[in-house]
Scaffold this motif. Structure first.
Motif, PDB file in Angstrom:
ATOM      1  N   GLN A  97       0.472  -1.572   0.003  1.00  0.00           N
ATOM      2  CA  GLN A  97      -0.413  -0.328  -0.094  1.00  0.00           C
ATOM      3  C   GLN A  97       0.945   1.405   0.172  1.00  0.00           C
ATOM      4  N   SER A 107       4.935  -2.586  -7.981  1.00  0.00           N
ATOM      5  CA  SER A 107       5.381  -3.563  -6.387  1.00  0.00           C
ATOM      6  C   SER A 107       4.872  -5.367  -7.196  1.00  0.00           C
ATOM      7  N   ASP A 131      -7.383  -4.205   0.289  1.00  0.00           N
ATOM      8  CA  ASP A 131      -8.362  -3.327  -0.176  1.00  0.00           C
ATOM      9  C   ASP A 131      -8.680  -2.141   0.795  1.00  0.00           C
ATOM     10  N   THR A 184       1.308  -6.742  -7.967  1.00  0.00           N
ATOM     11  CA  THR A 184       0.288  -7.376  -9.305  1.00  0.00           C
ATOM     12  C   THR A 184       0.685  -9.163  -9.660  1.00  0.00           C
ATOM     13  N   LYS A 211       0.215   9.184  -4.049  1.00  0.00           N
ATOM     14  CA  LYS A 211      -0.829   9.286  -4.614  1.00  0.00           C
ATOM     15  C   LYS A 211      -0.753   8.205  -6.182  1.00  0.00           C
ATOM     16  N   MET A 212      -0.265   7.035  -5.698  1.00  0.00           N
ATOM     17  CA  MET A 212      -0.294   5.777  -6.749  1.00  0.00           C
ATOM     18  C   MET A 212      -1.107   4.477  -6.677  1.00  0.00           C
ATOM     19  N   ASP A 213      -1.832   4.193  -7.240  1.00  0.00           N
ATOM     20  CA  ASP A 213      -2.308   2.926  -6.980  1.00  0.00           C
ATOM     21  C   ASP A 213      -1.914   1.838  -7.208  1.00  0.00           C
ATOM     22  N   PHE A 214      -1.786   1.186  -5.582  1.00  0.00           N
ATOM     23  CA  PHE A 214      -0.725   0.178  -5.688  1.00  0.00           C
ATOM     24  C   PHE A 214      -0.649  -1.171  -6.634  1.00  0.00           C
ATOM     25  N   LYS A 215      -2.384  -0.870  -6.983  1.00  0.00           N
ATOM     26  CA  LYS A 215      -2.772  -2.337  -7.630  1.00  0.00           C
ATOM     27  C   LYS A 215      -1.902  -2.204  -9.273  1.00  0.00           C
ATOM     28  N   THR A 216      -1.567  -1.178  -9.836  1.00  0.00           N
ATOM     29  CA  THR A 216      -0.808  -1.351 -10.751  1.00  0.00           C
ATOM     30  C   THR A 216       0.220  -0.175 -11.035  1.00  0.00           C
ATOM     31  N   CYS A 217       0.488  -0.411  -9.660  1.00  0.00           N
ATOM     32  CA  CYS A 217       2.004   0.665  -9.603  1.00  0.00           C
ATOM     33  C   CYS A 217       3.011  -1.238 -10.584  1.00  0.00           C
ATOM     34  N   ILE A 236       0.343   4.564  -2.566  1.00  0.00           N
ATOM     35  CA  ILE A 236      -0.576   5.494  -2.237  1.00  0.00           C
ATOM     36  C   ILE A 236      -0.187   6.984  -1.195  1.00  0.00           C
TER      37      ILE A 236
END
Length: 88
Positions: A33, A48, A81, A51, A39-45, A36
């Motif tokens: 996380q 990271s 989430d 994914t 200001k980035m979405d960790f799910k699409t980083c 975040i």
């Protein structure tokens, strides 16, 4: 590996022993996380491992062992989430 050292690579880092599975799970969620705050979405980083863990693509990450810590993939995703306020 490249014989590099100095304040940028050494000083600001500290170690903390991970002694329980609960703490390990919380550290994983915290690390995933972390974007975040930028200001980035960790799910699409791009950088990271999240994914790689949720995908079915080939990876060197120990995917099954990580998912097992969370019982299953659905719980892994669920735990990530919700936003947490970790204090280590």
């Amino acid at each position: 590996m490249n014989n590099r050292h100095g304040a940028l690579l050494e000083s600001p880092f500290k170690r903390k022993k991970i002694e329980t599975e609960e703490y390990l799970r919380n550290v994983m969620i915290y690390i995933h996380q972390n974007p975040i705050e930028l200001k980035m979405d960790f799910k699409t980083c791009k950088f990271s491992s999240y994914t790689a863990i949720v995908s079915k693509a080939d990876t060197n990450i120990m995917r099954s062992e990580i998912i097992e810590l969370f019982d299953d993939l659905d719980n892994f995703i669920f735990c990530h989430d919700k936003l947490n306020n970790f204090e280590f």
